[in-house]
Enzyme design. Structure first.
Site, PDB file in Angstrom:
ATOM      1  N   HIS A 208       0.804  -1.223   0.000  1.00 13.68           N
ATOM      2  CA  HIS A 208       0.000   0.000   0.000  1.00 13.68           C
ATOM      3  C   HIS A 208       0.839   1.276   0.000  1.00 13.68           C
ATOM      4  O   HIS A 208       0.335   2.335  -0.346  1.00 13.68           O
ATOM      5  CB  HIS A 208      -1.000  -0.030   1.158  1.00 13.68           C
TER       6      HIS A 208
ATOM      7  N   GLU B 293     -10.344 -11.752  -3.396  1.00 13.30           N
ATOM      8  CA  GLU B 293      -8.900 -11.529  -3.260  1.00 13.30           C
ATOM      9  C   GLU B 293      -8.208 -12.656  -2.503  1.00 13.30           C
ATOM     10  O   GLU B 293      -7.039 -12.565  -2.160  1.00 13.30           O
ATOM     11  CB  GLU B 293      -8.598 -10.166  -2.635  1.00 13.30           C
TER      12      GLU B 293
ATOM     13  N   ASN C  56      -4.285  -7.640  -6.327  1.00 16.92           N
ATOM     14  CA  ASN C  56      -3.075  -7.446  -5.516  1.00 16.92           C
ATOM     15  C   ASN C  56      -3.001  -8.529  -4.446  1.00 16.92           C
ATOM     16  O   ASN C  56      -1.991  -9.211  -4.290  1.00 16.92           O
ATOM     17  CB  ASN C  56      -3.088  -6.080  -4.823  1.00 16.92           C
TER      18      ASN C  56
ATOM     19  N   ARG D 183       3.146  -9.077  -0.824  1.00 18.05           N
ATOM     20  CA  ARG D 183       3.137  -8.025  -1.852  1.00 18.05           C
ATOM     21  C   ARG D 183       3.979  -6.816  -1.474  1.00 18.05           C
ATOM     22  O   ARG D 183       4.333  -6.011  -2.323  1.00 18.05           O
ATOM     23  CB  ARG D 183       1.693  -7.588  -2.147  1.00 18.05           C
TER      24      ARG D 183
HETATM   25  C1  PEP Z   1      -6.434  -5.746  -4.024  1.00 15.81           C
HETATM   26  O1  PEP Z   1      -6.074  -6.486  -3.107  1.00 15.81           O
HETATM   27  O2  PEP Z   1      -6.221  -5.982  -5.224  1.00 15.81           O
HETATM   28  C2  PEP Z   1      -7.158  -4.494  -3.703  1.00 15.81           C
HETATM   29  C3  PEP Z   1      -7.654  -3.740  -4.667  1.00 15.81           C
HETATM   30  O3  PEP Z   1      -7.229  -4.120  -2.397  1.00 15.81           O
HETATM   31  P1  PEP Z   1      -5.996  -3.459  -1.603  1.00 15.81           P
HETATM   32  O4  PEP Z   1      -4.928  -3.149  -2.601  1.00 15.81           O
HETATM   33  O5  PEP Z   1      -6.495  -2.267  -0.905  1.00 15.81           O
HETATM   34  O6  PEP Z   1      -5.606  -4.560  -0.666  1.00 15.81           O
HETATM   35 MG    MG Z   2      -6.868  -6.169  -1.134  1.00 19.01          MG
END
Ligand code: PEP
Ligand code: MG
Length: 589
Positions: free
Chosen positions: A203, A448, A471, A482
């Protein structure tokens, strides 16, 4: 991620280019773990005033802790008790304790400012704790540090504005920036940043892209080199950081920056053109936002709506949680600002790398935070948090189309639980005569987690729309953190396992006749557009700055050939071959 010493005049580093653009400016180096504590001498006749300043900061801390304690009472009994004990200990530390006495003594004897005295006292106390045999007492070091940080924040009156006093145009060089810290960066002040740690899809990276600040993460060895004020270039597109560039390098990068600017200007022309494939199929392009102020960028880019509002960012960098009214006002700003376009507000996705200080001490540290109490799980543990947020969302729905999206869903029972809560909260608001939309907002599920993707048919049956969060889906499918640069090379959304889960989800939504979107970072990468459209995804949500390039790709795309290429790709088992087939297809258009 290495250092190239071939030119003695400049040092070149490589890392993960996570937010494109060229930044050139003086370095502002943030040492590991260091808080920016001002240090200065105080005149003898100003000592009383300085002690009073400290006393005021301690009084403010007591008021803050009292507020936190009142909120803690709303927790389930056992948690309330535990948090209560902890806050009592914090309260004792700011009310005539060894700490407060020690700080006053230092101000008087050493003639130093209150912040420096607090920092010195904390360091000494922490040092004496370290030697203790009692593990419980030794663990109190963290509490002492937390209380010290609170006092220093109160003294500097900067709250969490850790970067508010930076000189214009600086490049931040740090060991690591958290997503919450990144959210505080002001793009009109910070030209770029580079850090030793951080992955491409964490993030922090996402926030950098949202702010449009060029950034390179995972740059090993970086902190050993630049000093404050050294000239630095950050090339966020190619993942390069150059310290002390030569005149030649500078000229080259300035020219490159101009070219990028011209390209951006050219793309602006696409704003008013429809997002349709060359054979006329509409593909909806929405924006991802973290904070209400980003709607300006979304509108500027021509977004058809907000496909993902990461509401958790409203909970960061503050001591107290936003109440229902504050959340309602923020949501209303977004809904009204989007002028009739749909806004998809996601319920809290805190936990893992997204932390809120106001909640931190309520939960135990988890060994695997990404697999722990995050997102909807946290809402289930603290239903009042969700109830408040849902009430704010329902109220905001009176001002324009609003959908509710649930993060990190793994079971149908979670969806049903939230749906029941929406109904209960709506009834309560109705009884109070509060204005809401005539019908309840649509309720969507983020896909997800592999388990959610594999049961997408069941989740589609109990929800109104699906949004694929690639993601996290990539992170959980491939077991790749990630946000960790050490395994970033293994993070691969083109892995056949990830693609199969996307395809499975898209087909489940199609069968259930509900909309499905992709809102992970690949939605904003034109390299992936043809493949996703070919797999049946006709709705994308992305960082607003990516919207023009994705629209350009869509307008050049023939739906039937994209579907055929997607089929060929889905027959492959090797992601290198998949990448080849995709790049070849993209190059042919
Ligand atoms: C994701 O996980 O792809 C998503 C859009 O949520 P975030 O990136 O906020 O975890
Ligand atoms: Mg997410």
């Amino acid at each position: 991620m290495k250092t190239d010493l071939s030119d003695p005049k400049e040092l070149r580093f490589s890392g993960l280019g996570v937010s494109s653009g060229i930044a050139i400016g003086p370095a502002y180096v943030i040492e590991t773990g260091a808080t920016q504590v001002p240090e200065y001498q105080v005149a003898a006749d100003a000592v009383d005033a300085e002690c009073q300043r400290f006393a005021d900061a301690a009084a403010k801390a007591r008021r803050q802790i009292k507020k936190l304690k009142a909120k803690a009472l709303l927790l389930p009994e056992a948690a309330a008790e535990e948090v209560g004990f902890l806050l009592d200990a914090h309260m004792a530390m700011v009310s005539g304790s060894r700490l407060t006495r020690g700080v006053e003594r230092r101000i008087r004897e050493e003639l130093i400012n209150a912040e420096a005295a607090t920092q010195a006292e904390i360091t000494e106390i922490a040092h004496s704790f370290q030697g203790m045999a009692d593990a419980y007492l030794a663990a109190r070091i963290a509490d002492v540090r937390e209380v010290g940080a609170r006092l220093i924040r109160n003294l500097t009156e900067r709250e969490y504005q850790a970067f508010s006093m930076l000189p214009q145009g600086v490049i931040i060089i740090a060991e690591e920036l958290s997503p919450a810290e990144t959210a505080l960066l002001d793009p009109s002040v910070v030209a770029g940043f580079a850090s030793v740690q951080g992955g491409a899809e964490g993030h922090t990276a996402i926030m950098a892209r949202s702010l449009g600040i060029p950034a390179v993460l995972g740059v090993h060895g970086l902190l050993r080199t630049p000093r404050n004020g050294d000239l630095v270039i950050v090339d966020g597109g190619r993942g390069k950081v150059i310290v002390g560039p030569t005149e030649e390098t500078l000229a080259e990068y300035r020219a490159h920056r101009d070219t990028l600017e011209q390209e951006r200007e050219k793309l602006k022309g696409l704003r008013r053109l429809p997002s349709v494939t060359s054979d006329g199929t509409p593909v909806a392009l929405y924006a991802n936002i973290e904070l209400p102020r980003e709607i300006a960028a979304a509108l500027e880019a021509g977004a058809g709506g907000i496909g993902l509002f990461r509401t958790e960012f409203m909970f960061m960098n503050r001591d107290t949680l936003p109440d229902e009214d504050e959340q309602y006002e923020a949501l209303r700003t977004v809904v009204e600002g989007m002028e009739g376009r749909t806004v998809t507000a996601r319920t809290l996705d805190l936990g893992s790398d997204k932390l809120a200080e106001a909640l931190d001490n309520r939960f135990n540290q988890s060994d695997n935070p990404a697999l722990g109490l995050r997102a909807v799980r946290l809402s289930q543990r603290e239903p009042k948090l969700l109830e408040t947020q849902l009430a704010a969302m329902l109220r905001a729905s009176a001002h324009g189309p609003l959908r509710i999206l649930l993060p990190l869903i793994t079971t149908v029972s979670e969806v049903r639980w939230v749906r029941n809560m929406v109904a209960t909260v709506a009834k309560r608001l109705k009884r109070r005569g509060v204005k809401m939309a005539e019908t309840l907002p649509l309720l969507g599920v983020m896909i997800e987690v592999p388990g959610a993707a594999l049961t997408a048919d069941a989740l589609a049956a109990c929800s109104d729309f699906l949004a694929i969060g690639t993601n996290d889906l990539t992170q959980y499918t491939l077991a790749i953190d990630r946000g960790d640069d050490q395994v970033a090379h293994l993070y691969d959304p083109l892995h056949p396992a990830v693609l199969r889960l996307i395809q499975f989800t898209a087909q489940a939504a199609l069968r259930a006749r509900i909309p499905v979107s992709v809102c992970g970072e690949i939605a904003g990468d034109p390299r992936f557009t043809a493949l996703l459209v070919g797999l049946g995804i006709h709705e994308f949500s992305m960082n607003p700055s990516k919207l023009p390039v994705v629209k350009r790709r869509i307008r050049s795309l023939d739906l039937r050939s994209a579907s055929r290429r997607a089929q060929t790709i889905m027959d492959q088992s090797d992601s290198a071959r998949i990448a080849e087939l995709l790049d070849e297809f993209n190059a042919a258009d």
